[in-house]
Design an enzyme around this catalytic site. Sequence first.
Site, short mmCIF file in Angstrom:
data_model
loop_
_atom_site.label_atom_id
_atom_site.label_comp_id
_atom_site.label_asym_id
_atom_site.label_seq_id
_atom_site.Cartn_x
_atom_site.Cartn_y
_atom_site.Cartn_z
N LYS A 14 -33.95 8.63 20.82
CA LYS A 14 -34.22 7.85 20.40
C LYS A 14 -34.61 6.10 20.61
O LYS A 14 -35.16 5.53 20.75
CB LYS A 14 -32.59 7.20 18.78
N ARG A 89 -25.57 5.28 9.91
CA ARG A 89 -25.12 6.57 10.55
C ARG A 89 -24.47 7.15 9.40
O ARG A 89 -23.31 8.13 9.14
CB ARG A 89 -24.34 6.37 11.85
N ARG A 128 -27.82 11.89 31.85
CA ARG A 128 -27.44 10.13 30.94
C ARG A 128 -26.53 9.77 31.98
O ARG A 128 -26.66 8.19 31.91
CB ARG A 128 -27.98 10.02 30.16
N ARG A 134 -22.23 4.54 31.02
CA ARG A 134 -21.79 4.90 29.71
C ARG A 134 -20.36 5.69 29.75
O ARG A 134 -20.48 6.93 29.53
CB ARG A 134 -22.82 5.86 28.34
N ARG A 146 -19.30 13.02 19.29
CA ARG A 146 -20.24 12.76 18.84
C ARG A 146 -20.75 13.13 17.94
O ARG A 146 -21.76 12.43 16.74
CB ARG A 146 -21.09 11.53 20.23
#
Length: 191
Positions: A14, A89, A128, A134, A146
């Site tokens: 995204k 969400r 990532r 993160r 998640r």
Amino acid sequence: MLNIVLFGPPGSGKGTQSERLTGKYNLVHLSTGDIFRSNIKEETELGKLAQSYMSKGQLVPDSLTIDLLRSEVLKYENPKGFIFDGFPRTNAQAKALDDFLSSQNTSITLMLALEVGEDELKMRLLKRSEVSGRVDDADPAIIENRIRVYNNETAPVKDYYSQQGKFIPIDGIGAIDDITSRLFSAIDAKN
Ligand code: AMP
């Protein structure tokens, strides 16, 4: 206005694709995740609160997230439109967004939903984490959570937009440029 919900599970691309869409269509990119992260960095009250949820891979409560989103939208004068990345969400957020946009005499144009399988998502998120720093990308247990939260609470938002005839699934697998082309085609067909 052109208002796009760029939807998809964590790691579906995204953020990457939002940047390309904002460039081409001159839109404002609003990522609630980015806004929360900048609040965490600046150690604001909102950041502290958000971090307690984000660090576990849970959703930040609707009321807080909706208020934040509304105030962000209102910061822009005469925008051409928005890309909502990571928002809504939940169905409650989707409804609140509709009500708010209608109070501003506009509406969501379409929801583009990036589709990527779970194994690929887990691989992408771990990769990532090497560059993003993160913590919620680095821990397999948080990633699992998640994805579970996405399946249980967020995926139903597709039905919300489907009922309005605004839901467009997009194959999120392949070269980044190819996925961008699919998004452009879907927008141009509707715009
Ligand atoms: P993201 O950058 O979109 O992957 O979001 C990172 C984290 O921020 C999520 O796992 C949630 O904890 C929180 N978050 C971001 N957007 C929302 C939202 N719309 N509603 C609730 N929590 C959110």
